[in-house]
Design a protein around this motif. Structure first.
Motif, PDB file in Angstrom:
ATOM      1  N   LYS A 116       0.816  -1.216   0.000  1.00  0.00           N
ATOM      2  CA  LYS A 116       0.000   0.000   0.000  1.00  0.00           C
ATOM      3  C   LYS A 116       0.849   1.266   0.000  1.00  0.00           C
ATOM      4  CE  LYS A 116      -3.939  -2.160   2.312  1.00  0.00           C
ATOM      5  NZ  LYS A 116      -4.879  -2.100   3.464  1.00  0.00           N
ATOM      6  N   GLY A 117       2.138   1.115  -0.333  1.00  0.00           N
ATOM      7  CA  GLY A 117       2.995   2.286  -0.452  1.00  0.00           C
ATOM      8  C   GLY A 117       3.269   2.960   0.876  1.00  0.00           C
ATOM      9  N   GLU A 118       3.357   4.269   0.847  1.00  0.00           N
ATOM     10  CA  GLU A 118       3.731   5.045   2.023  1.00  0.00           C
ATOM     11  C   GLU A 118       2.748   4.888   3.177  1.00  0.00           C
ATOM     12  OE1 GLU A 118       4.561   9.096   1.039  1.00  0.00           O
ATOM     13  OE2 GLU A 118       5.481   8.574  -0.883  1.00  0.00           O
ATOM     14  N   GLU A 119       1.492   4.655   2.867  1.00  0.00           N
ATOM     15  CA  GLU A 119       0.469   4.582   3.905  1.00  0.00           C
ATOM     16  C   GLU A 119       0.370   3.209   4.560  1.00  0.00           C
ATOM     17  OE1 GLU A 119      -0.985   7.345   4.836  1.00  0.00           O
ATOM     18  OE2 GLU A 119       0.127   8.370   3.248  1.00  0.00           O
ATOM     19  N   GLY A 120       0.909   2.199   3.902  1.00  0.00           N
ATOM     20  CA  GLY A 120       0.770   0.841   4.411  1.00  0.00           C
ATOM     21  C   GLY A 120       1.957   0.375   5.234  1.00  0.00           C
ATOM     22  N   GLU A 121       1.873  -0.869   5.662  1.00  0.00           N
ATOM     23  CA  GLU A 121       2.952  -1.465   6.437  1.00  0.00           C
ATOM     24  C   GLU A 121       3.886  -2.240   5.526  1.00  0.00           C
ATOM     25  OE1 GLU A 121       1.398  -3.877   9.529  1.00  0.00           O
ATOM     26  OE2 GLU A 121       0.428  -2.226  10.595  1.00  0.00           O
ATOM     27  N   ALA A 122       5.145  -2.320   5.934  1.00  0.00           N
ATOM     28  CA  ALA A 122       6.117  -3.100   5.181  1.00  0.00           C
ATOM     29  C   ALA A 122       5.854  -4.588   5.383  1.00  0.00           C
ATOM     30  CB  ALA A 122       7.527  -2.741   5.641  1.00  0.00           C
ATOM     31  N   ASP A 123       6.327  -5.392   4.451  1.00  0.00           N
ATOM     32  CA  ASP A 123       6.236  -6.845   4.574  1.00  0.00           C
ATOM     33  C   ASP A 123       7.631  -7.364   4.909  1.00  0.00           C
ATOM     34  OD1 ASP A 123       5.771  -9.525   4.469  1.00  0.00           O
ATOM     35  OD2 ASP A 123       5.394  -9.602   2.296  1.00  0.00           O
ATOM     36  N   LEU A 124       7.949  -7.411   6.191  1.00  0.00           N
ATOM     37  CA  LEU A 124       9.286  -7.801   6.643  1.00  0.00           C
ATOM     38  C   LEU A 124       9.248  -8.978   7.618  1.00  0.00           C
ATOM     39  CD1 LEU A 124      10.819  -4.244   7.309  1.00  0.00           C
ATOM     40  CD2 LEU A 124      10.948  -5.620   5.212  1.00  0.00           C
ATOM     41  N   GLU A 125       8.159  -9.718   7.610  1.00  0.00           N
ATOM     42  CA  GLU A 125       7.997 -10.790   8.578  1.00  0.00           C
ATOM     43  C   GLU A 125       9.128 -11.821   8.498  1.00  0.00           C
ATOM     44  OE1 GLU A 125       4.717 -14.192   9.962  1.00  0.00           O
ATOM     45  OE2 GLU A 125       4.296 -12.854   8.269  1.00  0.00           O
ATOM     46  N   GLY A 126       9.470 -12.237   7.272  1.00  0.00           N
ATOM     47  CA  GLY A 126      10.532 -13.229   7.114  1.00  0.00           C
ATOM     48  C   GLY A 126      11.874 -12.711   7.590  1.00  0.00           C
ATOM     49  N   LEU A 127      12.163 -11.451   7.294  1.00  0.00           N
ATOM     50  CA  LEU A 127      13.408 -10.837   7.743  1.00  0.00           C
ATOM     51  C   LEU A 127      13.465 -10.714   9.246  1.00  0.00           C
ATOM     52  CD1 LEU A 127      16.057  -9.306   7.403  1.00  0.00           C
ATOM     53  CD2 LEU A 127      14.751  -7.272   6.777  1.00  0.00           C
ATOM     54  N   GLU A 128      12.356 -10.312   9.866  1.00  0.00           N
ATOM     55  CA  GLU A 128      12.326 -10.151  11.318  1.00  0.00           C
ATOM     56  C   GLU A 128      12.497 -11.499  12.023  1.00  0.00           C
ATOM     57  OE1 GLU A 128       9.531  -6.167  11.760  1.00  0.00           O
ATOM     58  OE2 GLU A 128       8.581  -8.126  11.477  1.00  0.00           O
ATOM     59  N   LYS A 129      11.907 -12.544  11.478  1.00  0.00           N
ATOM     60  CA  LYS A 129      12.081 -13.883  12.060  1.00  0.00           C
ATOM     61  C   LYS A 129      13.533 -14.326  11.983  1.00  0.00           C
ATOM     62  CE  LYS A 129       7.399 -15.729  11.389  1.00  0.00           C
ATOM     63  NZ  LYS A 129       6.584 -16.748  10.671  1.00  0.00           N
ATOM     64  N   TRP A 130      14.165 -14.007  10.845  1.00  0.00           N
ATOM     65  CA  TRP A 130      15.578 -14.378  10.680  1.00  0.00           C
ATOM     66  C   TRP A 130      16.460 -13.613  11.657  1.00  0.00           C
ATOM     67  CZ3 TRP A 130      20.007 -11.728   9.073  1.00  0.00           C
ATOM     68  CH2 TRP A 130      21.102 -12.535   8.714  1.00  0.00           C
ATOM     69  N   LEU A 131      16.204 -12.320  11.841  1.00  0.00           N
ATOM     70  CA  LEU A 131      16.978 -11.526  12.801  1.00  0.00           C
ATOM     71  C   LEU A 131      16.838 -12.082  14.212  1.00  0.00           C
ATOM     72  CD1 LEU A 131      16.271  -7.910  11.505  1.00  0.00           C
ATOM     73  CD2 LEU A 131      18.484  -9.065  11.513  1.00  0.00           C
ATOM     74  N   ALA A 132      15.621 -12.512  14.569  1.00  0.00           N
ATOM     75  CA  ALA A 132      15.406 -13.102  15.892  1.00  0.00           C
ATOM     76  C   ALA A 132      16.205 -14.387  16.058  1.00  0.00           C
ATOM     77  CB  ALA A 132      13.914 -13.370  16.099  1.00  0.00           C
ATOM     78  N   LYS A 133      16.366 -15.118  14.965  1.00  0.00           N
ATOM     79  CA  LYS A 133      17.075 -16.394  15.002  1.00  0.00           C
ATOM     80  C   LYS A 133      18.590 -16.210  15.160  1.00  0.00           C
ATOM     81  CE  LYS A 133      16.976 -18.723  11.204  1.00  0.00           C
ATOM     82  NZ  LYS A 133      16.497 -19.572  10.088  1.00  0.00           N
ATOM     83  N   VAL A 134      19.139 -15.178  14.496  1.00  0.00           N
ATOM     84  CA  VAL A 134      20.604 -15.000  14.512  1.00  0.00           C
ATOM     85  C   VAL A 134      21.077 -14.105  15.644  1.00  0.00           C
ATOM     86  CG1 VAL A 134      20.734 -15.341  12.028  1.00  0.00           C
ATOM     87  CG2 VAL A 134      20.617 -13.003  12.935  1.00  0.00           C
ATOM     88  N   ALA A 135      20.168 -13.417  16.329  1.00  0.00           N
ATOM     89  CA  ALA A 135      20.569 -12.470  17.391  1.00  0.00           C
ATOM     90  C   ALA A 135      21.191 -13.197  18.582  1.00  0.00           C
ATOM     91  CB  ALA A 135      19.348 -11.676  17.844  1.00  0.00           C
TER      92      ALA A 135
END
Length: 254
Positions: free
Chosen positions: A235-254
């Motif tokens: 939805k562009g500037e008004e919407g939310e980013a789709d970063l679920e996969g990235l955030e899960k990966w960051l949680a795994k490697v932290a």
């Protein structure tokens, strides 16, 4: 590594009054603790990629969740990223410039601190940029410090909100093909100095993967994963980013 272990071993010898060396099991444990200590001291997650891949917007979205207008970076940006599931766990995100004249010197500055690397790819422009993407990724993968520390590596296939975006699977296949080609002598392509041993160096293409076999990412010393994402969002500037996969990966490697 031997230099870092020597003080601990010397203290152990003093405590044992110069007695016989400790058993192999204890030495293995001591070595494991040393390696774990070095790994835990590396708290940086580097964001790499070509110009306009979307690194800076992705950096902003991870930190604040909000959209912001960005421009080509000429210096690094860093901030603490706290995991939503555990506020006490954090890593330092470092967004590095993607310009060809800057990216390697900034990588040189921060590579020793890297716990993980996020290599951001423009999934829409990938077909036109595949050779440039592969060459930069190759330079990262053959770096001596990166090979020795083997940080976790994520290829973030960004801009998936655009219809013409290439899939993570296709990007993986084409990158493996291009990286395999870069390991072979190329007519008119400059060779690089490769450190084979501490005491010797040769000129030539650095070998990735297993000699005599087609290259694939599973042959590397670090774990490599691919994820599809969109820093802009559908939805562009008004919407939310789709970063679920990235955030899960960051949680795994932290």
């Amino acid at each position: 590594m031997a230099g870092g272990l020597e003080p601990a071993l010397a203290a152990l010898r003093r405590g044992r009054g110069g007695a016989a060396p400790p058993p192999p099991v204890f030495l293995t444990f001591l070595l494991w603790r040393f390696v774990q200590g070095r790994r835990s001291s590396r708290r940086a997650v580097l964001l790499l990629g070509l110009c306009d891949a979307g690194k800076t917007l992705l950096f902003a979205r991870l930190l604040s969740g909000r959209y912001r207008h960005t421009q080509t970076s000429i210096t690094d940006s860093s901030a603490t990223y706290r995991l939503s599931r555990d506020k006490s766990t954090n890593v330092t995100l470092i967004d590095l410039p993607g310009h060809e004249s800057l990216r390697l010197q900034f990588l040189e500055r921060f590579k020793a601190a890297a716990r993980a690397i996020v290599f951001v790819v423009d999934s829409v422009a990938f077909q036109q940029e595949v050779k440039d993407v592969a060459e930069f990724l190759y330079q990262v993968l053959v770096d001596g410090t990166v090979l020795r520390n083997a940080p976790a590596l994520l290829i973030a296939c960004n801009k998936q909100d655009v219809t013409m975006a290439k899939s993570a699977k296709l990007i993986q296949q084409q990158l493996e093909k291009e990286l395999g080609c870069l390991c072979l002598p190329q007519p008119g392509y400059p060779t690089i100095l490769v450190l084979r041993e501490e005491s010797a160096a040769t000129w030539g293409p650095a070998q990735l993967g297993k000699k005599g076999k087609d290259f694939d990412f599973s042959q590397l010393p670090m774990k490599v994963e691919f994820v599809e994402c969109s820093a802009r969002g559908s939805k562009g500037e008004e919407g939310e980013a789709d970063l679920e996969g990235l955030e899960k990966w960051l949680a795994k490697v932290a």
